[in-house]
Scaffold this motif. Sequence first.
Motif, PDB file in Angstrom:
ATOM      1  N   SER A  31      12.145   6.774   0.144  1.00 46.83           N
ATOM      2  CA  SER A  31      13.151   5.590   0.022  1.00 46.83           C
ATOM      3  C   SER A  31      14.763   6.209   0.376  1.00 46.83           C
ATOM      4  N   ARG A  32      14.691   7.687   0.092  1.00 42.43           N
ATOM      5  CA  ARG A  32      15.836   8.334   0.522  1.00 42.43           C
ATOM      6  C   ARG A  32      16.370   8.283   1.894  1.00 42.43           C
ATOM      7  N   GLU A  33      15.130   8.020   2.547  1.00 44.79           N
ATOM      8  CA  GLU A  33      15.561   8.168   4.083  1.00 44.79           C
ATOM      9  C   GLU A  33      15.580   6.510   4.798  1.00 44.79           C
ATOM     10  N   GLY A  34      15.729   5.453   3.985  1.00 43.64           N
ATOM     11  CA  GLY A  34      15.964   4.313   4.598  1.00 43.64           C
ATOM     12  C   GLY A  34      14.536   3.611   4.111  1.00 43.64           C
ATOM     13  N   ASP A  35      14.296   2.553   4.931  1.00 47.16           N
ATOM     14  CA  ASP A  35      13.069   1.602   4.526  1.00 47.16           C
ATOM     15  C   ASP A  35      11.942   2.397   4.000  1.00 47.16           C
ATOM     16  N   ALA A  36      11.349   1.851   3.111  1.00 43.04           N
ATOM     17  CA  ALA A  36      10.175   2.842   2.631  1.00 43.04           C
ATOM     18  C   ALA A  36       9.051   1.613   2.116  1.00 43.04           C
ATOM     19  N   PHE A  37       8.324   0.989   2.851  1.00 37.95           N
ATOM     20  CA  PHE A  37       7.475  -0.011   2.757  1.00 37.95           C
ATOM     21  C   PHE A  37       6.165  -0.166   3.533  1.00 37.95           C
ATOM     22  N   LEU A  38       5.139  -0.652   3.103  1.00 36.02           N
ATOM     23  CA  LEU A  38       3.919  -0.644   3.852  1.00 36.02           C
ATOM     24  C   LEU A  38       3.537  -2.036   3.711  1.00 36.02           C
ATOM     25  N   GLY A  46      -4.263 -14.484   7.341  1.00 40.18           N
ATOM     26  CA  GLY A  46      -2.777 -14.453   7.113  1.00 40.18           C
ATOM     27  C   GLY A  46      -2.498 -14.044   5.684  1.00 40.18           C
ATOM     28  N   THR A  47      -3.449 -13.368   4.821  1.00 40.80           N
ATOM     29  CA  THR A  47      -3.106 -12.862   3.728  1.00 40.80           C
ATOM     30  C   THR A  47      -2.465 -11.302   3.937  1.00 40.80           C
ATOM     31  N   PHE A  48      -1.760 -10.802   3.009  1.00 40.74           N
ATOM     32  CA  PHE A  48      -1.199  -9.476   3.208  1.00 40.74           C
ATOM     33  C   PHE A  48      -1.060  -8.799   1.792  1.00 40.74           C
ATOM     34  N   LEU A  49      -0.874  -7.552   1.663  1.00 37.99           N
ATOM     35  CA  LEU A  49      -0.509  -6.854   0.507  1.00 37.99           C
ATOM     36  C   LEU A  49       0.595  -5.943   1.132  1.00 37.99           C
ATOM     37  N   GLN A  50       1.880  -5.914   0.107  1.00 32.82           N
ATOM     38  CA  GLN A  50       3.030  -5.157   0.592  1.00 32.82           C
ATOM     39  C   GLN A  50       3.346  -4.406  -0.502  1.00 32.82           C
ATOM     40  N   ALA A  51       3.847  -3.024  -0.406  1.00 35.00           N
ATOM     41  CA  ALA A  51       4.402  -2.318  -1.255  1.00 35.00           C
ATOM     42  C   ALA A  51       5.821  -1.686  -0.772  1.00 35.00           C
ATOM     43  N   SER A  52       6.544  -1.372  -1.813  1.00 39.36           N
ATOM     44  CA  SER A  52       7.599  -0.781  -1.381  1.00 39.36           C
ATOM     45  C   SER A  52       8.198   0.241  -2.453  1.00 39.36           C
ATOM     46  N   GLY A  53       8.771   1.460  -1.969  1.00 43.59           N
ATOM     47  CA  GLY A  53       9.261   2.354  -2.872  1.00 43.59           C
ATOM     48  C   GLY A  53       8.442   3.625  -2.233  1.00 43.59           C
TER      49      GLY A  53
END
Length: 111
Positions: A31-38, A46-53
């Motif tokens: 996350s120090r490099e900018g956007d950090a998500f999957l 149409g379902t999804f799982l999202q993680a950020s950090g």
Amino acid sequence: MKRYTLGICGGVSVENPTERDIREAVFALDSREGDAFLILDQLEDGTFLQASGDRDVGFELAHQDSTSQQFRAKRDFSAGEIVRKFTSFSQGNPDWKNGMEWEFLGKAEMA
């Protein structure tokens, strides 16, 4: 067989990712490099799982179900937990959502 796409920071995507692909993507986030998500999309419904950090600050987890309702987990997760949850989701195993409380965020707007 269901098809999945793992999107990495809105750029690179991996079709039908393996556990190794998921692990490498999770542990590479910074996350120090900018956007950090999957985002792991299940393409047919149409379902999804999202993680950020990242592994230093922990991860937030959210998902969208097949009715376009979106939810966020009420706690943070370690990198290892995110790998397990994403791997379970990518294998069609519903256990990925067990063991946590979810906060309803609303229904996604269709464009």
